[in-house]
Design an enzyme around this catalytic site. Structure first.
Site, PDB file in Angstrom:
ATOM      1  N   GLU A   1      -7.221  85.765 -56.591  1.00  0.00           N
ATOM      2  CA  GLU A   1      -8.012  85.351 -55.424  1.00  0.00           C
ATOM      3  C   GLU A   1      -7.432  85.910 -54.137  1.00  0.00           C
ATOM      4  O   GLU A   1      -7.718  85.409 -53.052  1.00  0.00           O
ATOM      5  CB  GLU A   1      -8.092  83.820 -55.343  1.00  0.00           C
ATOM      6  CG  GLU A   1      -6.788  83.122 -55.041  1.00  0.00           C
ATOM      7  CD  GLU A   1      -5.979  82.759 -56.285  1.00  0.00           C
ATOM      8  OE1 GLU A   1      -5.181  81.823 -56.197  1.00  0.00           O
ATOM      9  OE2 GLU A   1      -6.160  83.405 -57.331  1.00  0.00           O
TER      10      GLU A   1
ATOM     11  N   ASN B   1     -12.276  76.365 -59.103  1.00  0.00           N
ATOM     12  CA  ASN B   1     -12.613  76.755 -60.473  1.00  0.00           C
ATOM     13  C   ASN B   1     -12.742  75.543 -61.383  1.00  0.00           C
ATOM     14  O   ASN B   1     -13.647  75.460 -62.229  1.00  0.00           O
ATOM     15  CB  ASN B   1     -11.537  77.698 -61.031  1.00  0.00           C
ATOM     16  CG  ASN B   1     -11.855  79.163 -60.777  1.00  0.00           C
ATOM     17  OD1 ASN B   1     -13.017  79.536 -60.690  1.00  0.00           O
ATOM     18  ND2 ASN B   1     -10.830  79.980 -60.664  1.00  0.00           N
TER      19      ASN B   1
ATOM     20  N   ASP C   1     -16.042  83.258 -59.720  1.00  0.00           N
ATOM     21  CA  ASP C   1     -16.347  84.698 -59.646  1.00  0.00           C
ATOM     22  C   ASP C   1     -17.376  84.976 -58.557  1.00  0.00           C
ATOM     23  O   ASP C   1     -17.292  85.980 -57.833  1.00  0.00           O
ATOM     24  CB  ASP C   1     -16.876  85.192 -60.990  1.00  0.00           C
ATOM     25  CG  ASP C   1     -15.789  85.256 -62.056  1.00  0.00           C
ATOM     26  OD1 ASP C   1     -14.595  85.148 -61.700  1.00  0.00           O
ATOM     27  OD2 ASP C   1     -16.139  85.399 -63.247  1.00  0.00           O
TER      28      ASP C   1
ATOM     29  N   ASP D   1      -5.988  84.890 -48.819  1.00  0.00           N
ATOM     30  CA  ASP D   1      -5.945  84.163 -50.085  1.00  0.00           C
ATOM     31  C   ASP D   1      -6.903  82.973 -50.004  1.00  0.00           C
ATOM     32  O   ASP D   1      -6.889  82.223 -49.018  1.00  0.00           O
ATOM     33  CB  ASP D   1      -4.521  83.682 -50.367  1.00  0.00           C
ATOM     34  CG  ASP D   1      -4.362  83.161 -51.782  1.00  0.00           C
ATOM     35  OD1 ASP D   1      -4.090  83.977 -52.678  1.00  0.00           O
ATOM     36  OD2 ASP D   1      -4.525  81.939 -51.980  1.00  0.00           O
TER      37      ASP D   1
END
Length: 344
Positions: free
Chosen positions: A212, A177, A186, A169
């Site tokens: 993620e 983000n 991304d 993770d």
């Protein structure tokens, strides 16, 4: 006489078979050399393609049955004639013409079948690829992961072939983000997938199973080897330079590893790996925890102390390979059926 006539007609039709089988078997796309590019669409479209391919096999078989029936009837009519009759040669000539017409018609049917087989094989490959791929990273998606881990469990139950699961993770992904923007997030996921593919063995299966979150199914790996593999993934990602539009982004992952064992179900295996992932997050992130009998255990080992990964296992039956084999089986069944029909 009828056996001879059937042989003549069968031989004429039989000359059509090798070319059809050569072309038809070459229509099946070679998926072994392709990378695992799967995407998400409804599985019903894939099922419909398989159904249409089966219908194609049945239709061609029916056409050959009708062809064989016509040959039998012609042979029986000739067998009932007197060879000394003045009309015998004329009847035989007319029958030969009819056989040529039958073969020409059947050739047209087989050409049509070839065209349909080409289209169905292409659609089946395309839909299989789309149904099982994460569109962003190109890795297998959750559906592909679930299918493969069920297959590995069945293999473990039959042959005691060990395997392990590593969950990864991205640390502080929401913060990344928020600070750099979703396009940067991304880009991180895409490049992280590239790292996993580069580090994993050919027999391992990396997948993106959630936002993620990634997972890797490891072949022939117990808990300690799985933890060592997870550590290699972690270090490779931590050492990778992640940049987006000229800005460098710090990217690390937390990892949890667990191995199959007696009485362990897929659900309990995934829970163990998830508990270890949670422990890694709770203990500072950018770490590896693996499951032991006592629960999640930290993996702390210098790079020069990591055990060597086990060499790649034999070829795994990936979903792509399974589809190729299914197509090949359909063609083989059709060939076998036609051979039975056309044998005198």
């Amino acid at each position: 006489m009828s056996g001879w006539w059937l042989f003549l007609g069968g031989a004429a039709f039989g000359s059509l078979l090798p070319a059809l089988w050569h072309r038809a078997t070459n229509l099946i796309p070679s998926v072994a050399a392709r990378r695992r590019h799967w995407d998400r669409i409804k599985a019903k479209r894939l099922e419909r393609s398989v159904q249409r391919l089966n219908e194609l096999v049945q239709n061609v078989s029916g056409e050959v049955e009708r062809h064989r029936g016509a040959l039998l009837r012609t042979g029986e009519e000739i067998a009932g004639l007197d060879p000394s009759s003045p009309d015998f040669s004329k009847v035989v000539l007319q029958a030969a013409i009819e056989i040529m017409q039958l073969n020409a018609r059947l050739q047209g049917e087989l050409d049509t079948a070839e065209s349909r087989l080409r289209e169905q094989a292409w659609q089946l490959e395309s839909q299989t690829a789309q149904a099982l791929t994460d569109p962003l990273t190109g890795l297998p998606n959750r559906r592909a992961f679930d299918t493969e881990i069920k297959r590995r469990l069945a293999q473990w139950q039959r042959k005691q072939t060990p395997f392990s699961v590593v969950l990864l993770d991205v640390d502080h992904f929401k913060r990344l983000n928020d600070e750099y923007g979703h396009p940067a997030g991304d880009a991180v996921l895409t490049r992280l997938a590239e790292v996993l593919q580069a580090v994993a063995r050919e027999s391992d299966m990396p997948a993106r199973i959630g936002g993620e979150e990634f997972a890797v199914i490891l072949s022939e790996a117990d808990a300690r080897l799985a933890a060592a593999a997870a550590e290699r993934f972690r270090r490779a990602i931590a050492n990778r330079r992640f940049e987006f539009e000229g800005r460098e982004m710090p990217v690390t992952v937390s990892c949890g590893a667990a191995s199959i064992g007696a009485g362990v179900s897929i659900e309990s295996l995934m829970k163990r790996a998830d508990d270890c992932l949670y422990a890694a997050k709770e203990n500072g992130r950018n770490r590896v925890f693996y499951h032991l009998a006592s629960g999640p255990h930290p993996f702390d080992m210098a790079e020069d102390e990591l055990p060597e990964p086990i060499p790649d296992a034999a070829e795994e039956l990936t979903p792509e390979r399974a589809t190729e084999l299914e197509l090949q089986t359909l063609v083989d069944n059709l060939q076998h059926r036609l051979a039975e029909i056309c044998s005198p």
